[in-house]
Structure formats: structure tokens, C-alpha cells
Design a protein around this motif. Structure first.
Motif, mmCIF file in Angstrom:
data_model
loop_
_atom_site.group_PDB
_atom_site.id
_atom_site.type_symbol
_atom_site.label_atom_id
_atom_site.label_comp_id
_atom_site.label_asym_id
_atom_site.label_seq_id
_atom_site.Cartn_x
_atom_site.Cartn_y
_atom_site.Cartn_z
ATOM 1 N N VAL A 1 1.037 -1.195 0.134
ATOM 2 C CA VAL A 1 -0.159 0.018 0.072
ATOM 3 C C VAL A 1 0.922 0.990 0.117
ATOM 4 C CG1 VAL A 1 -1.476 1.326 1.213
ATOM 5 C CG2 VAL A 1 -2.094 -0.897 1.262
ATOM 6 N N TRP A 2 1.783 1.072 0.677
ATOM 7 C CA TRP A 2 2.547 2.221 0.891
ATOM 8 C C TRP A 2 3.482 2.207 -0.024
ATOM 9 C CZ3 TRP A 2 2.615 5.684 5.028
ATOM 10 C CH2 TRP A 2 3.777 7.053 4.865
ATOM 11 N N VAL A 3 4.210 1.545 -0.941
ATOM 12 C CA VAL A 3 4.553 1.702 -2.337
ATOM 13 C C VAL A 3 4.029 1.994 -3.554
ATOM 14 C CG1 VAL A 3 5.933 0.681 -4.188
ATOM 15 C CG2 VAL A 3 6.685 -0.084 -1.820
ATOM 16 N N THR A 4 2.268 1.578 -3.488
ATOM 17 C CA THR A 4 1.929 2.238 -4.746
ATOM 18 C C THR A 4 1.405 3.260 -4.416
ATOM 19 O OG1 THR A 4 0.807 -0.126 -4.521
ATOM 20 C CG2 THR A 4 -0.734 1.359 -5.921
ATOM 21 N N ALA A 5 0.501 3.784 -2.980
ATOM 22 C CA ALA A 5 0.424 5.264 -2.663
ATOM 23 C C ALA A 5 1.306 6.359 -2.911
ATOM 24 C CB ALA A 5 -0.385 5.110 -1.138
ATOM 25 N N ALA A 6 2.000 6.053 -2.037
ATOM 26 C CA ALA A 6 3.760 7.068 -2.140
ATOM 27 C C ALA A 6 4.775 7.478 -2.962
ATOM 28 C CB ALA A 6 4.196 7.093 -0.178
ATOM 29 N N GLY A 7 5.197 6.368 -3.437
ATOM 30 C CA GLY A 7 6.071 5.525 -4.873
ATOM 31 C C GLY A 7 7.070 5.436 -4.161
ATOM 32 N N LYS A 8 7.429 5.408 -2.980
ATOM 33 C CA LYS A 8 8.203 4.620 -2.309
ATOM 34 C C LYS A 8 8.382 3.956 -1.318
ATOM 35 C CE LYS A 8 8.430 8.286 0.213
ATOM 36 N NZ LYS A 8 9.286 9.818 1.376
ATOM 37 N N ARG A 9 9.737 3.793 -0.977
ATOM 38 C CA ARG A 9 9.612 2.340 0.214
ATOM 39 C C ARG A 9 8.901 2.936 1.188
ATOM 40 N NH1 ARG A 9 14.176 0.367 1.700
ATOM 41 N NH2 ARG A 9 13.289 -1.499 2.663
#
Length: 107
Positions: free
Chosen positions: A52-60
Motif C-alpha cells: 500500500v505504501w509503495v503504491t500510494a507514496a511511490g517509495k519504500r
């Protein structure tokens, strides 16, 4: 007696029903099952939060939200995301385990 919102949900489990299931099948065994679901849900939640974090924020996701280099906004968002995902994952696995445990012949 007033009808609650849960009366419309056929698979609703109250705390009393879960406790009844635990007493029926044995408290020790049920404690082991819930401990296992806690471990599995924590592992699953970690993967879901990362995705979810990578998808939403575009980073680890931040390695350490407490680190001073992580902004308050990012740390709070990460904590909220982690809390929601972990809670829902644990709830879902506990409900599935309780439903399976309550079936006749389930061990």
C-alpha cells in the motif's frame, strides 16, 4: 429489546460467541490458534502495508518512523496505515479461525 445493526449480518460474531467457542473446544487449544493467527496476521499486514505504501507514496515505507529524518506527516501516515491494516488483518483472520473452529468436526 432494540435491534442493532449487527442483526442484519449473518456472519456476525459477538465476543460471547467467540468465548463460547473457546470454552467448547478447549481454552488452551483456542489460545494456540489465536496466537498463530496473530503471527500470521502480523506477517501479512507487513506485506500489505509495504504494498500500500509503495503504491500510494511511490517509495519504500520508512525503516524507522521515529527517525528525525522522517517527517511528522509521513510518520503519522505510516502509523495510521500500519494500525488500520494490522487491525483489520487480525480481525479477519480471527473471525475466519473462529468460524472454522465452530464447525462440527473441525480440529
Amino acid at each position: 429489546m432494540a435491534q442493532g445493526w449487527h442483526t442484519h449480518a449473518p456472519d456476525y460474531w459477538s465476543i460471547e460467541e467467540e468465548e463460547s467457542v473457546a470454552r467448547t473446544r478447549g481454552d488452551r487449544s483456542w489460545q494456540i490458534v489465536t496466537a498463530l493467527t496473530a503471527v500470521v496476521s502480523a506477517m501479512a499486514a507487513k506485506r500489505v502495508v509495504d504494498f500500500v505504501w509503495v503504491t500510494a507514496a511511490g517509495k519504500r515505507p520508512p525503516d524507522s518512523p521515529e527517525d528525525q529524518e522522517t517527517s511528522w506527516k509521513e510518520a503519522a501516515a505510516f502509523a495510521a496505515t500500519t494500525g488500520v491494516v494490522a487491525g483489520v488483518t487480525k480481525l479477519g483472520l480471527n473471525r475466519a479461525a473462529a468460524r472454522r473452529w465452530a464447525k462440527p468436526g473441525a480440529a
